[in-house]
Motif scaffolding. Structure first.
Motif, PDB file in Angstrom:
ATOM      1  N   ARG A   1       0.832  -1.209   0.000  1.00 60.15           N
ATOM      2  CA  ARG A   1       0.000   0.000   0.000  1.00 60.15           C
ATOM      3  C   ARG A   1       0.864   1.256   0.000  1.00 60.15           C
ATOM      4  NH1 ARG A   1      -3.250  -3.222   3.458  1.00 60.15           N
ATOM      5  NH2 ARG A   1      -2.324  -2.308   5.336  1.00 60.15           N
TER       6      ARG A   1
ATOM      7  N   MET B   1       2.086   1.769  -3.506  1.00 61.91           N
ATOM      8  CA  MET B   1       1.014   2.182  -4.407  1.00 61.91           C
ATOM      9  C   MET B   1       0.716   3.676  -4.293  1.00 61.91           C
ATOM     10  SD  MET B   1      -1.631  -1.071  -4.138  1.00 61.91           S
ATOM     11  CE  MET B   1      -2.883  -0.263  -5.144  1.00 61.91           C
TER      12      MET B   1
ATOM     13  N   LYS C   1      -1.912  -2.187  -9.777  1.00 64.65           N
ATOM     14  CA  LYS C   1      -2.675  -1.280  -8.915  1.00 64.65           C
ATOM     15  C   LYS C   1      -4.153  -1.289  -9.293  1.00 64.65           C
ATOM     16  CE  LYS C   1      -0.241   2.613  -9.185  1.00 64.65           C
ATOM     17  NZ  LYS C   1       0.209   3.985  -8.774  1.00 64.65           N
TER      18      LYS C   1
ATOM     19  N   THR D   1      -7.357  -2.439  -6.870  1.00 59.29           N
ATOM     20  CA  THR D   1      -8.439  -1.490  -6.592  1.00 59.29           C
ATOM     21  C   THR D   1      -9.777  -1.942  -7.158  1.00 59.29           C
ATOM     22  OG1 THR D   1      -6.835   0.334  -6.647  1.00 59.29           O
ATOM     23  CG2 THR D   1      -9.176   0.910  -6.857  1.00 59.29           C
TER      24      THR D   1
END
Length: 205
Positions: free
Chosen positions: A109, A112, A133, A137
């Motif tokens: 995280r 990202m 990514k 998501t």
């Protein structure tokens, strides 16, 4: 193993089909593999009777995410700027773990959210990272995009272009997309996340 499959690097270790893990040239080409009719001990790397019904097995999104991250990092140019960025970003992570692409949820995280990591990449690396990514998501989280099929295809194509070897986690996305729950966020990640964080703390002591 709850499914009775042989551990280690075996030829058939998908519990849903007879995916040949060693047929590298076919992995990005062939999507449909012969389905397993059963998990009979003595055949196709099954060593004992399964303890649970295979159709009740859930695919934990955290483990899929960690596996994809591992594939991505292992395919990076180890002399390139992106990998060098990782070594500076996580100085307490061993060189062996970095090269193996072993990261936990919080570390992923953090990456990202860091635009400098994106900027350190070559075009093919960036395409694969953006696809990673996107799938985190739009598919592996609490929200499934209506275009999740395209999201998965972009990930597979970009990882292939990067030269990433297909793992069992990628195989699930490639050949068993309909096996995932409607909302991957319904599968609790708390225990898995806590386990990986505890291991990292122990290693840093």
């Amino acid at each position: 193993m709850v499914l009775g499959l042989q551990s280690g690097y075996t030829k058939y270790f998908c519990f849903l089909c007879l995916w040949d893990s060693r047929a590298d040239k076919q992995h990005y080409v062939q999507r449909n593999w012969p389905a397993r009719s059963d998990l009979e001990p003595g055949a196709h790397n099954v060593v004992t009777h399964a303890l649970v019904n295979p159709h009740k097995i859930l695919l934990p999104p955290l483990h899929i995410k960690l596996g994809l991250m591992k594939n991505f990092v292992k395919a990076l140019n180890k002399d390139g700027r992106a990998f060098l960025f990782l070594t500076k970003k996580f100085p307490r992570v061993s060189d062996a773990k970095l090269k193996a692409g072993i990261f936990d949820g919080p570390q992923i995280r953090e990456l990202m959210k860091d635009p400098k990591f994106d900027e350190s990449m070559e075009d093919n690396e960036r395409n694969a990272w953006l696809a990673f990514k996107s799938i985190v998501t739009n598919f592996l989280g609490n929200r499934r995009s209506p275009e999740y099929g395209r999201v998965v295809e972009e990930l597979l194509q970009s990882f292939q272009a990067l030269g990433a070897r297909m793992s069992i986690k990628m195989h699930f996305l490639s050949s068993h997309l309909d096996y995932f729950p409607e909302n991957c966020g319904d599968v609790s990640e708390e225990q898995g996340e806590r386990f990986h964080q505890d291991i990292r703390v122990m290693e840093e002591r």
